[in-house]
Design a protein around this motif. Structure first.
Motif, PDB file in Angstrom:
ATOM      1  N   LEU A   1       0.837  -1.211  -0.007  1.00 27.99           N
ATOM      2  CA  LEU A   1      -0.044   0.004  -0.096  1.00 27.99           C
ATOM      3  C   LEU A   1       1.112   1.434   0.089  1.00 27.99           C
ATOM      4  O   LEU A   1       1.496   1.537   1.000  1.00 27.99           O
ATOM      5  N   VAL A   2       1.021   1.822  -1.170  1.00 20.74           N
ATOM      6  CA  VAL A   2       1.810   3.023  -1.212  1.00 20.74           C
ATOM      7  C   VAL A   2       1.061   4.286  -1.161  1.00 20.74           C
ATOM      8  O   VAL A   2      -0.111   4.586  -1.708  1.00 20.74           O
ATOM      9  N   ILE A   3       1.541   5.338  -0.173  1.00 23.03           N
ATOM     10  CA  ILE A   3       0.812   6.502   0.038  1.00 23.03           C
ATOM     11  C   ILE A   3       1.696   7.528  -0.431  1.00 23.03           C
ATOM     12  O   ILE A   3       2.607   8.168  -0.048  1.00 23.03           O
ATOM     13  N   ASP A   4       0.985   8.207  -1.599  1.00 25.00           N
ATOM     14  CA  ASP A   4       1.691   9.489  -1.709  1.00 25.00           C
ATOM     15  C   ASP A   4       1.255  10.715  -1.021  1.00 25.00           C
ATOM     16  O   ASP A   4       0.494  11.681  -1.408  1.00 25.00           O
ATOM     17  N   ASP A   5       2.209  10.859  -0.064  1.00 24.77           N
ATOM     18  CA  ASP A   5       1.872  11.953   0.827  1.00 24.77           C
ATOM     19  C   ASP A   5       3.453  11.975   1.683  1.00 24.77           C
ATOM     20  O   ASP A   5       3.779  11.320   2.359  1.00 24.77           O
ATOM     21  N   ASP A   6       3.654  13.416   1.736  1.00 27.62           N
ATOM     22  CA  ASP A   6       4.856  13.731   2.516  1.00 27.62           C
ATOM     23  C   ASP A   6       4.756  13.389   4.052  1.00 27.62           C
ATOM     24  O   ASP A   6       5.693  13.042   4.736  1.00 27.62           O
ATOM     25  N   ALA A   7       3.474  13.405   4.496  1.00 29.26           N
ATOM     26  CA  ALA A   7       3.228  13.147   6.031  1.00 29.26           C
ATOM     27  C   ALA A   7       3.489  11.480   6.215  1.00 29.26           C
ATOM     28  O   ALA A   7       3.772  11.114   7.404  1.00 29.26           O
ATOM     29  N   ALA A   8       3.537  10.643   5.410  1.00 27.25           N
ATOM     30  CA  ALA A   8       3.795   9.272   5.451  1.00 27.25           C
ATOM     31  C   ALA A   8       5.320   9.048   5.284  1.00 27.25           C
ATOM     32  O   ALA A   8       6.095   9.396   4.644  1.00 27.25           O
ATOM     33  N   ALA A   9       5.667   8.253   6.172  1.00 23.18           N
ATOM     34  CA  ALA A   9       7.174   7.635   6.228  1.00 23.18           C
ATOM     35  C   ALA A   9       7.515   6.898   5.011  1.00 23.18           C
ATOM     36  O   ALA A   9       6.600   6.036   4.515  1.00 23.18           O
ATOM     37  N   SER A  10       8.887   6.471   4.569  1.00 22.88           N
ATOM     38  CA  SER A  10       8.840   5.228   3.670  1.00 22.88           C
ATOM     39  C   SER A  10       8.292   4.107   3.771  1.00 22.88           C
ATOM     40  O   SER A  10       7.796   3.548   3.041  1.00 22.88           O
ATOM     41  N   PHE A  11       8.500   3.635   4.961  1.00 25.60           N
ATOM     42  CA  PHE A  11       7.986   2.495   5.514  1.00 25.60           C
ATOM     43  C   PHE A  11       7.298   2.770   6.970  1.00 25.60           C
ATOM     44  O   PHE A  11       7.793   2.565   7.928  1.00 25.60           O
ATOM     45  N   HIS A  12       6.152   3.079   6.956  1.00 26.39           N
ATOM     46  CA  HIS A  12       5.335   3.565   7.825  1.00 26.39           C
ATOM     47  C   HIS A  12       4.701   2.474   8.751  1.00 26.39           C
ATOM     48  O   HIS A  12       4.900   2.571  10.009  1.00 26.39           O
ATOM     49  N   ALA A  13       4.160   1.584   8.544  1.00 23.10           N
ATOM     50  CA  ALA A  13       3.585   0.382   9.072  1.00 23.10           C
ATOM     51  C   ALA A  13       3.552  -0.887   8.257  1.00 23.10           C
ATOM     52  O   ALA A  13       3.919  -0.935   7.283  1.00 23.10           O
ATOM     53  N   GLU A  14       3.223  -2.130   9.131  1.00 20.49           N
ATOM     54  CA  GLU A  14       3.200  -3.318   8.561  1.00 20.49           C
ATOM     55  C   GLU A  14       2.081  -4.015   9.269  1.00 20.49           C
ATOM     56  O   GLU A  14       1.684  -3.947  10.543  1.00 20.49           O
ATOM     57  N   VAL A  15       1.122  -4.660   8.355  1.00 18.46           N
ATOM     58  CA  VAL A  15       0.305  -5.559   8.869  1.00 18.46           C
ATOM     59  C   VAL A  15       0.504  -6.997   8.665  1.00 18.46           C
ATOM     60  O   VAL A  15       0.641  -7.285   7.231  1.00 18.46           O
ATOM     61  N   ARG A  16       0.903  -7.666   9.625  1.00 17.12           N
ATOM     62  CA  ARG A  16       1.265  -9.236   9.574  1.00 17.12           C
ATOM     63  C   ARG A  16      -0.061 -10.095   9.842  1.00 17.12           C
ATOM     64  O   ARG A  16      -0.713 -10.034  10.685  1.00 17.12           O
ATOM     65  N   ARG A  17       0.004 -11.349   9.149  1.00 19.21           N
ATOM     66  CA  ARG A  17      -0.710 -12.395   9.386  1.00 19.21           C
ATOM     67  C   ARG A  17      -0.358 -13.358  10.396  1.00 19.21           C
ATOM     68  O   ARG A  17       0.763 -13.815  10.106  1.00 19.21           O
ATOM     69  N   GLU A  18      -0.739 -13.117  11.703  1.00 19.66           N
ATOM     70  CA  GLU A  18      -0.139 -13.868  12.706  1.00 19.66           C
ATOM     71  C   GLU A  18      -1.335 -14.233  13.885  1.00 19.66           C
ATOM     72  O   GLU A  18      -2.342 -13.333  14.195  1.00 19.66           O
ATOM     73  N   ALA A  19      -1.003 -15.250  14.720  1.00 18.85           N
ATOM     74  CA  ALA A  19      -1.810 -15.377  15.899  1.00 18.85           C
ATOM     75  C   ALA A  19      -3.289 -15.598  15.592  1.00 18.85           C
ATOM     76  O   ALA A  19      -4.287 -15.123  16.439  1.00 18.85           O
ATOM     77  N   GLY A  20      -3.593 -16.251  14.340  1.00 14.93           N
ATOM     78  CA  GLY A  20      -4.715 -16.422  14.245  1.00 14.93           C
ATOM     79  C   GLY A  20      -5.740 -15.306  13.497  1.00 14.93           C
ATOM     80  O   GLY A  20      -7.027 -15.236  13.256  1.00 14.93           O
ATOM     81  N   GLY A  21      -5.103 -14.013  13.349  1.00 19.57           N
ATOM     82  CA  GLY A  21      -5.525 -13.028  12.671  1.00 19.57           C
ATOM     83  C   GLY A  21      -4.556 -12.032  12.235  1.00 19.57           C
ATOM     84  O   GLY A  21      -3.668 -12.573  11.364  1.00 19.57           O
ATOM     85  N   HIS A  22      -4.579 -10.733  12.505  1.00 17.17           N
ATOM     86  CA  HIS A  22      -3.781  -9.903  11.671  1.00 17.17           C
ATOM     87  C   HIS A  22      -3.216  -8.806  12.897  1.00 17.17           C
ATOM     88  O   HIS A  22      -3.988  -8.304  13.690  1.00 17.17           O
ATOM     89  N   ALA A  23      -2.046  -8.452  13.091  1.00 17.77           N
ATOM     90  CA  ALA A  23      -1.343  -7.706  13.874  1.00 17.77           C
ATOM     91  C   ALA A  23      -0.716  -6.381  13.077  1.00 17.77           C
ATOM     92  O   ALA A  23      -0.119  -6.630  12.177  1.00 17.77           O
ATOM     93  N   LEU A  24      -1.096  -5.127  13.679  1.00 17.50           N
ATOM     94  CA  LEU A  24      -0.592  -3.897  12.879  1.00 17.50           C
ATOM     95  C   LEU A  24       0.931  -3.650  13.791  1.00 17.50           C
ATOM     96  O   LEU A  24       0.827  -3.541  15.084  1.00 17.50           O
ATOM     97  N   ARG A  25       2.065  -3.298  13.012  1.00 15.94           N
ATOM     98  CA  ARG A  25       3.302  -3.007  13.711  1.00 15.94           C
ATOM     99  C   ARG A  25       3.402  -1.702  13.050  1.00 15.94           C
ATOM    100  O   ARG A  25       3.464  -1.315  11.820  1.00 15.94           O
ATOM    101  N   ALA A  26       3.862  -0.695  13.943  1.00 12.73           N
ATOM    102  CA  ALA A  26       4.106   0.564  13.713  1.00 12.73           C
ATOM    103  C   ALA A  26       5.636   0.741  13.575  1.00 12.73           C
ATOM    104  O   ALA A  26       6.287   0.038  14.528  1.00 12.73           O
ATOM    105  N   SER A  27       6.263   1.501  12.732  1.00 12.77           N
ATOM    106  CA  SER A  27       7.533   1.844  12.679  1.00 12.77           C
ATOM    107  C   SER A  27       7.863   3.157  13.594  1.00 12.77           C
ATOM    108  O   SER A  27       6.942   3.420  14.146  1.00 12.77           O
TER     109      SER A  27
END
Length: 271
Positions: free
Chosen positions: A136-162
């Motif tokens: 998911l690419v966000i064309d916005d200067d307020a977004a970091a190059s690698f801002h966050a990640e959603v991983r499939r784990e623990a039977g669902g999805h976990a959001l990991r912030a940088s």
């Protein structure tokens, strides 16, 4: 005697001991093909019973669907432990007939109601940020190059912030990994997304990858477009304004030339 089970494999848990579960060489029980960290979680036993805790704040662990905090959580017979893409079962006595087997990944999407679109979370990892390598690419200067990640784990999805920029879930800034629940709203830069496992609303299509221009970027693009159109109109108006007097001069010149020619002809004929 207590046991920990994964895919019909059993690990004995002796009294007054600890078992570290992970993929690394320092793990007591090394489990492959479960997307675990080198040391993912610890199960400790004593005369009072058994307890579980994540090895670090980066490790996501759930018990019966509830995400664990940093401290010890007591285990009871038959508890289902989610970690990585695997599911473990804790048995306080003799292992029961229910076996922990691999399940199909949970189908979920990140829903953008403003743009009537949805991003499929079918990958193990879905990167979000300004860099083109993200899903998911966000064309916005307020977004970091690698801002966050959603991983499939623990039977669902976990959001990991940088550490590069703030990420909010339901209005609260998060830093440690957090399991997503139905309807959770995620704010990244100027983008607001909703996590859902339900059927997508009518008219909303799922995409495998997505590029989003922020509302600010869209407004700037619209302003730029208006400027281009305005410049074109002004250029046309200027051209018309310049050409009008030029045409008048040409007309006067042609009239003068015609009069001069007529005069010469009359003089040539004589009286």
């Amino acid at each position: 005697m207590t046991w920990l089970e994964y895919n019909e494999a059993l690990q004995e848990l002796r009294t007054d001991s600890e078992v570290v579960v992970g993929t690394g060489a320092q793990a007591t029980w090394r489990v492959r093909r479960a997307d675990l960290m080198p040391r993912h979680f610890i199960v400790s036993t004593s005369a009072d019973g058994a307890a579980i805790r994540p090895f670090s704040s980066d490790a996501v662990v759930t018990v019966n669907g509830r995400q664990l905090g940093a401290g010890n959580s007591r285990l009871t017979d038959g508890d289902l432990i989610g970690a990585g893409s695997g599911e473990f079962r804790f048995w306080a006595t003799v292992p029961g007939e229910t076996r922990s087997v691999a399940k199909a990944p949970v189908a979920a999407h990140l829903l953008d109601l403003r743009r009537h679109s949805a991003l499929s979370l079918h990958r193990v990892s879905t990167g979000i940020g300004r860099d083109d390598s993200n899903v998911l690419v966000i064309d916005d200067d307020a977004a970091a190059s690698f801002h966050a990640e959603v991983r499939r784990e623990a039977g669902g999805h976990a959001l990991r912030a940088s550490d590069s920029g703030p990420v909010r879930v339901n209005g609260r800034v998060v830093s440690a990994p957090v399991m997503l629940n139905e309807g959770d709203e995620i704010e990244i830069a100027t983008l607001c997304l909703r996590y859902t496992r339900e059927e997508l609303p009518e008219g909303v299509g799922a995409e495998m990858a997505q590029r989003i221009t922020s509302s600010i970027g869209e407004e700037m693009a619209a302003v730029q477009s208006r400027r281009v159109r305005s410049s074109s109109v002004e250029g046309l108006s200027s051209a018309v304004t310049v050409r009008a007097p030029m045409r008048a001069v040409a007309f006067v010149s042609s009239v003068i030339a015609a009069v001069a020619i007529a005069t010469l002809l009359l003089l040539h004929r004589g009286p």
